[in-house]
Design a protein around this motif. Structure first.
Motif, mmCIF file in Angstrom:
data_model
loop_
_atom_site.group_PDB
_atom_site.id
_atom_site.type_symbol
_atom_site.label_atom_id
_atom_site.label_comp_id
_atom_site.label_asym_id
_atom_site.label_seq_id
_atom_site.Cartn_x
_atom_site.Cartn_y
_atom_site.Cartn_z
ATOM 1 N N LEU A 1 0.694 14.843 -8.612
ATOM 2 C CA LEU A 1 1.755 14.739 -7.630
ATOM 3 C C LEU A 1 1.329 15.502 -6.381
ATOM 4 O O LEU A 1 0.891 16.653 -6.484
ATOM 5 N N VAL A 2 1.476 14.886 -5.226
ATOM 6 C CA VAL A 2 1.046 15.513 -3.974
ATOM 7 C C VAL A 2 2.206 15.498 -2.992
ATOM 8 O O VAL A 2 2.644 14.421 -2.548
ATOM 9 N N GLU A 3 2.684 16.697 -2.654
ATOM 10 C CA GLU A 3 3.775 16.823 -1.697
ATOM 11 C C GLU A 3 3.237 16.946 -0.271
ATOM 12 O O GLU A 3 2.111 17.425 -0.054
ATOM 13 N N VAL B 1 3.860 11.915 -3.524
ATOM 14 C CA VAL B 1 3.193 10.700 -3.988
ATOM 15 C C VAL B 1 2.557 10.957 -5.347
ATOM 16 O O VAL B 1 1.887 11.974 -5.546
ATOM 17 N N ALA B 2 2.751 10.033 -6.267
ATOM 18 C CA ALA B 2 2.160 10.145 -7.601
ATOM 19 C C ALA B 2 0.836 9.400 -7.645
ATOM 20 O O ALA B 2 0.646 8.402 -6.942
ATOM 21 N N SER B 3 -0.039 9.872 -8.502
ATOM 22 C CA SER B 3 -1.392 9.311 -8.568
ATOM 23 C C SER B 3 -1.455 8.002 -9.342
ATOM 24 O O SER B 3 -2.427 7.304 -9.297
ATOM 25 N N GLY C 1 8.332 3.823 -11.961
ATOM 26 C CA GLY C 1 9.304 2.918 -12.537
ATOM 27 C C GLY C 1 9.812 3.343 -13.893
ATOM 28 O O GLY C 1 10.791 2.765 -14.394
ATOM 29 N N ILE C 2 9.207 4.367 -14.502
ATOM 30 C CA ILE C 2 9.571 4.741 -15.865
ATOM 31 C C ILE C 2 9.889 6.214 -16.033
ATOM 32 O O ILE C 2 10.050 6.683 -17.169
ATOM 33 N N VAL C 3 9.959 6.967 -14.942
ATOM 34 C CA VAL C 3 10.256 8.393 -15.073
ATOM 35 C C VAL C 3 11.341 8.820 -14.093
ATOM 36 O O VAL C 3 11.456 8.268 -13.001
ATOM 37 N N ASN D 1 9.872 3.106 -5.576
ATOM 38 C CA ASN D 1 9.016 2.855 -6.734
ATOM 39 C C ASN D 1 7.793 2.018 -6.375
ATOM 40 O O ASN D 1 6.729 2.184 -6.976
ATOM 41 N N ALA D 2 7.929 1.140 -5.413
ATOM 42 C CA ALA D 2 6.796 0.294 -5.012
ATOM 43 C C ALA D 2 5.676 1.118 -4.380
ATOM 44 O O ALA D 2 4.504 0.738 -4.433
ATOM 45 N N LYS D 3 6.052 2.267 -3.780
ATOM 46 C CA LYS D 3 5.071 3.137 -3.136
ATOM 47 C C LYS D 3 4.752 4.377 -3.961
ATOM 48 O O LYS D 3 4.030 5.258 -3.493
ATOM 49 N N ASN D 4 5.306 4.454 -5.171
ATOM 50 C CA ASN D 4 5.098 5.638 -6.027
ATOM 51 C C ASN D 4 5.458 6.923 -5.294
ATOM 52 O O ASN D 4 4.787 7.958 -5.464
#
Length: 115
Positions: free
Chosen positions: A4-6, A23-25, A30-32, A73-76
């Motif tokens: 995870l990067v803030e 942003v998640a790697s 969609g599941i968390v 969710n589309a952009k994580n």
């Protein structure tokens, strides 16, 4: 492994606004469920806001009505829109998620509010 990067932290005057991003790697949004936390100097890390997979939100009393958590969710990507900032909002802000029984944290982004 989840990273995870803030970003988005800055120095702002009291009453101002900032938007933080996380942003998640990998495509897990969609599941968390996701959360924001913060830690001020000399204080314990505290929970700020929470958002479910479906977009339901809850907030700490200290930020309710001023902060808005959202997700794309589309952009994580997770967001925290912070308005009417106060000096007491000064802290390092972290995003967090729990995935497959493990907690993941970003490196944090510094928010400093000058009074």
């Amino acid at each position: 492994q989840v990273q995870l990067v803030e970003s988005g932290g800055d120095l702002v005057q009291a009453g101002g606004s900032l938007r933080l991003s996380c942003v998640a790697s990998r495509n897990i949004f969609g599941i968390v469920n996701m959360s924001w936390y913060r830690q001020a100097p000399g204080k314990r890390r505290e929970w700020v806001a929470f958002i479910t997979i479906g977009g339901d939100t809850t907030y700490a009393d200290s930020v309710k009505g001023r902060f808005t958590i959202s997700r794309d969710n589309a952009k994580n990507t997770l967001y925290l829109q912070m308005n009417s900032l106060k000096a007491e909002d000064t802290a390092v802000y972290y995003c967090n998620t729990r995935y497959r029984n493990s907690d993941y944290w970003g490196q944090g982004t510094q928010v400093t509010v000058s009074s």
